[in-house]
Motif scaffolding. Structure first.
Motif, PDB file in Angstrom:
ATOM      1  N   UNK A 149      39.301  38.672  49.763  1.00  0.00           N
ATOM      2  CA  UNK A 149      40.322  37.658  50.118  1.00  0.00           C
ATOM      3  C   UNK A 149      39.647  36.395  50.528  1.00  0.00           C
ATOM      4  N   UNK A 150      38.520  36.706  51.624  1.00  0.00           N
ATOM      5  CA  UNK A 150      37.790  35.625  52.129  1.00  0.00           C
ATOM      6  C   UNK A 150      37.305  34.713  51.101  1.00  0.00           C
ATOM      7  N   UNK A 151      36.776  35.318  49.926  1.00  0.00           N
ATOM      8  CA  UNK A 151      36.051  34.862  48.875  1.00  0.00           C
ATOM      9  C   UNK A 151      37.208  33.707  48.214  1.00  0.00           C
ATOM     10  N   UNK A 152      38.341  34.437  48.002  1.00  0.00           N
ATOM     11  CA  UNK A 152      39.677  33.780  47.293  1.00  0.00           C
ATOM     12  C   UNK A 152      40.070  32.570  48.089  1.00  0.00           C
ATOM     13  N   UNK A 153      39.972  32.582  49.450  1.00  0.00           N
ATOM     14  CA  UNK A 153      40.268  31.234  49.979  1.00  0.00           C
ATOM     15  C   UNK A 153      39.252  30.226  49.762  1.00  0.00           C
ATOM     16  N   UNK A 154      37.978  30.694  50.010  1.00  0.00           N
ATOM     17  CA  UNK A 154      36.979  29.479  49.661  1.00  0.00           C
ATOM     18  C   UNK A 154      36.990  28.866  48.111  1.00  0.00           C
ATOM     19  N   UNK A 155      37.184  30.067  47.442  1.00  0.00           N
ATOM     20  CA  UNK A 155      37.418  29.509  45.987  1.00  0.00           C
ATOM     21  C   UNK A 155      38.621  28.640  45.609  1.00  0.00           C
ATOM     22  N   UNK A 156      39.894  29.050  46.127  1.00  0.00           N
ATOM     23  CA  UNK A 156      41.029  28.240  45.983  1.00  0.00           C
ATOM     24  C   UNK A 156      40.777  26.780  46.767  1.00  0.00           C
ATOM     25  N   UNK A 157      40.071  26.691  47.907  1.00  0.00           N
ATOM     26  CA  UNK A 157      39.764  25.234  48.507  1.00  0.00           C
ATOM     27  C   UNK A 157      38.955  24.331  47.440  1.00  0.00           C
ATOM     28  N   UNK A 158      38.043  25.017  46.837  1.00  0.00           N
ATOM     29  CA  UNK A 158      37.331  24.267  45.938  1.00  0.00           C
ATOM     30  C   UNK A 158      38.285  23.904  44.674  1.00  0.00           C
ATOM     31  N   UNK A 159      39.081  24.779  44.130  1.00  0.00           N
ATOM     32  CA  UNK A 159      39.883  24.448  43.110  1.00  0.00           C
ATOM     33  C   UNK A 159      40.934  23.713  43.229  1.00  0.00           C
TER      34      UNK A 159
END
Length: 696
Positions: free
Chosen positions: A50-60
């Motif tokens: 979930x933490x990884x997803x948050x940062x990935x979405x921030x980039x996307x």
């Protein structure tokens, strides 16, 4: 800063986290996931994920940021609105009506796609400019479309990841990148394997429903747009978040689990796809049948004398230190030549040169991309799963064709009419000791014709002669590898050279113009003092197309190859089955070179040579031997086909057409030989065993 303006980010981000969470739950309980997970391990996987997803979405979110950043009413004020509209209109007219513009040079549908995109942007800007009383309505429509695209892609990615997991039991890897390369084949396979229409109907319906919900919750924020200062603050904050996200993702990747399924489930599919795109490799042991590296090395090396990776090659007479010019021709399928049954007369010069040369009639390219051909001719190794070594990060300091010539005191150059940054060629050849002559070396007056790929082969031929003349004056022998460019879409070239117009944009025209250019090169070369002291090697990099009825259609890998040198190489036809990786070791044998070899290709005239050829895509790896084609593929699949020559009027030694008949029983000997070849090669590359001056 008014955080209400960020509602769209929060809603889309929340939706992405929800879908990612549900996807991980599915992976936990999927039948292909054979591991069991403890409560705390499962909780850790979900938390890290979930933490990884948050940062990935921030980039996307960068595209959403750009969209909101350009939302403005002031840009429609006079005179800026009219200036911007005029520029957009001029750009659209440029694409539509200027002949040979940069988009049309590329060929295919690129110009049409660019025109649609720019035309749509121009039309929408015009509507917002000239119909100000409807501006809010148009803006709402565009906002809805933007939200829909994000929602649709989030759902579509999750569905794609599910099906990828369903087949391979992992997140995205290079196979997913491969799917982008083989778009036609993949779409065809999907259409045959899944209920596409119902599936996409459900995806679109859900996407529309979610989009309507987010739109209703956030559309009021478009009534008042942020001012310039607010946008500056927003951009600064996002740049900080973007940088933090990149750092955090790197740190999260350091969290590892011993269980492969745990590792894959906690990962983010988009990040895995990006990593696969950059590393360009596919783990052999994980996805292919394996013998174990010790057995694979032992079996593969048994074909050499001595049976070692680094071994001496000794000529049977005095070394011949003639110049060598290697011409690798773009997309020259064997069946373009008259010898292989072509009746279009599109290679008249090569057809005539073949009768004066040593012609290898049963030669197969290792792959179906230029970088794969360059790898085969330069490194002389079988193809490996993933991208060519040319495009990988670890592509330097290899044992190469050029390094052998350099050890003999040769000048070594790579000649290419385009920008050698393309396909990482500059990095590869420069990193392996080649000097490079590419488009940057041309003066404007030296270019009579160019397209998106580079200067015409005719211009490159003249530059090649100029380069070789300069080299000859030094008194040292030279080795030049020239890669042609003209036989490539859009197939444009100067008018008046051949009987097919330069604007016809036909494959046949591209082939015939390249043949014409090589003829001009030889006409110029014959006038030079170094000509009679030079060996010319002409070989295709790959065939014109790769699609067929089977994974590896034989006729799509058959290529021509010639070695020509007046007074040294006697004309003859060599029908021995061989691989593209054998061309240069065979040349070294003809020149009686003595050297320590790390090539996996061989001199086919040696008594211990066993006829075979290697052909591959980015994931299907094949061995042709004893009239059987063996293919190993991801998820440890093995297929074999009996090769039956098709009946036609082509001479048996030239006939490139085979029926590939599936075998009901696997020949274990050939299966193990195939596995040994690719497992050992992959291991040696990964562990730098094929670098210069590195023994086993």
């Amino acid at each position: 800063m008014d955080f209400k303006k960020l509602k769209a980010y929060f809603y889309l981000g929340g939706f992405y986290l929800l879908i990612s969470f549900l996807l991980r739950l599915v992976f936990f309980f999927h039948p292909i996931t054979t591991s069991s997970f403890g409560f705390f391990e499962s909780l850790g996987i979900l938390l890290v994920g979930a933490i990884s997803d948050i940062f990935i979405f921030s980039i996307a979110s960068v595209f959403l940021v750009i969209y909101f950043l350009f939302l403005s009413n002031s840009k429609y004020n006079k005179p800026w609105g009219y200036i911007i509209f005029g520029l957009l209109l001029a750009f659209a007219l440029y694409i539509a009506f200027v002949p040979n513009n940069i988009f049309k040079q590329y060929g295919g549908s690129v110009a049409e796609i660019a025109l649609i995109f720019v035309g749509l942007k121009t039309s929408l800007f015009g509507l917002l400019l000239f119909v100000p009383n409807q501006r809010q309505r148009f803006r709402n429509i565009l906002y809805f479309i933007t939200l829909f695209l994000y929602v649709f892609l989030i759902i579509q990615n999750a569905v794609s990841e599910y099906f990828f997991w369903n087949e391979f039991g992992v997140r995205y890897n290079f196979i997913a990148v491969d799917y982008l390369i083989y778009t036609n084949e993949v779409i065809g396979n999907i259409m045959e394997s899944y209920p596409v229409v119902p599936l996409f109907s459900v995806i679109i319906a859900i996407a529309i429903g979610v989009t309507i919900f987010i739109y209703k919750k956030t559309k009021s924020e478009l009534l008042t747009l942020p001012n310039f200062i607010q946008k500056i603050i927003f951009v600064i904050a996002y740049v900080v978040l973007f940088g933090l996200s990149l750092f955090a993702i790197g740190q999260l990747k350091k969290i590892h689990y011993q269980n492969t399924f745990s590792e894959e489930i906690k990962s983010n599919g988009l990040e895995k796809f990006y990593t696969a795109f950059n590393t360009k490799e596919l783990d052999f042991v994980k996805f292919y049948p394996s013998l174990g590296i010790e057995e694979a090395e032992k079996q593969f090396l048994s074909q050499y004398q001595p049976s070692e990776l680094r071994r001496p090659v000794v000529g049977d007479s005095a070394e011949i230190r003639k110049n060598v010019v290697l011409i690798s021709i773009e997309s020259l399928s064997a069946d373009f030549l008259k010898h292989y049954g072509n009746e279009q007369n599109i290679t008249p010069f090569l057809d005539s040169l073949a009768t004066k040369s040593m012609m290898f009639t049963n030669l197969y390219a290792t792959g179906n991309r230029t970088v794969r051909g360059l790898e085969a001719l330069t490194l002389c190794i079988p193809p490996t799963a993933g991208e060519s070594v040319v495009k990988r990060e670890d592509n330097k300091n290899k044992f190469t064709t050029g390094s052998v010539f350099k050890s003999k005191g040769y000048q070594v150059k790579y000649l290419y009419g385009g920008d050698s940054y393309f396909d990482n060629m500059k990095d590869f050849f420069g990193g392996n000791g080649y000097d490079i002559v590419d488009r940057a070396a041309f003066k404007p007056e030296e270019i009579t014709f160019a397209n998106i790929w580079g200067v015409s082969d005719e211009d490159m031929a003249k530059k090649a002669i100029e380069t070789m003349n300069a080299e000859a004056k030094t008194g040292k022998p030279f080795f030049n590898h020239w890669m042609t460019v003209s036989n490539h879409r859009p197939f444009t070239y100067p008018d008046g050279r051949i009987d097919i117009p330069g604007n016809a944009k036909s494959r046949e025209g591209g082939v015939k113009y390249t043949d014409y250019s090589i003829k001009k090169f030889f006409e110029m070369a014959k006038k030079q003092d170094w000509y009679k002291n030079t060996i010319f090697v002409i070989v295709s990099d790959h065939c014109a197309s790769s699609a067929g009825k089977t994974e590896l259609p034989m006729d799509k890998y058959r290529i021509p190859a010639l070695i020509f040198s007046e007074g040294l190489v006697q004309p003859k036809e060599v029908s021995t089955l061989m691989s593209q990786i054998d061309v240069m070791p065979t040349l070294f044998g003809l020149m009686n070179f003595n050297y320590e070899s790390q090539f996996l290709g061989q001199d086919i005239f040696k008594t211990n040579y066993q006829p075979r050829a290697y052909i591959a895509t980015y994931q299907d790896l094949g061995l042709i031997k004893d009239n059987i084609l063996t293919i190993i593929s991801p998820t440890k699949k093995v297929k074999q086909y009996d090769l039956k020559p098709q009946k036609n009027n082509i001479s048996a030694i030239y006939n490139p057409y085979f029926d590939e008949v599936p075998r009901t029983t696997i020949d274990e000997r050939l299966k193990n030989e195939t596995v040994a070849t690719y497992e050992a090669t992959s291991y040696w590359l990964k562990n730098k065993k094929l670098d210069k001056s590195v023994s086993k």
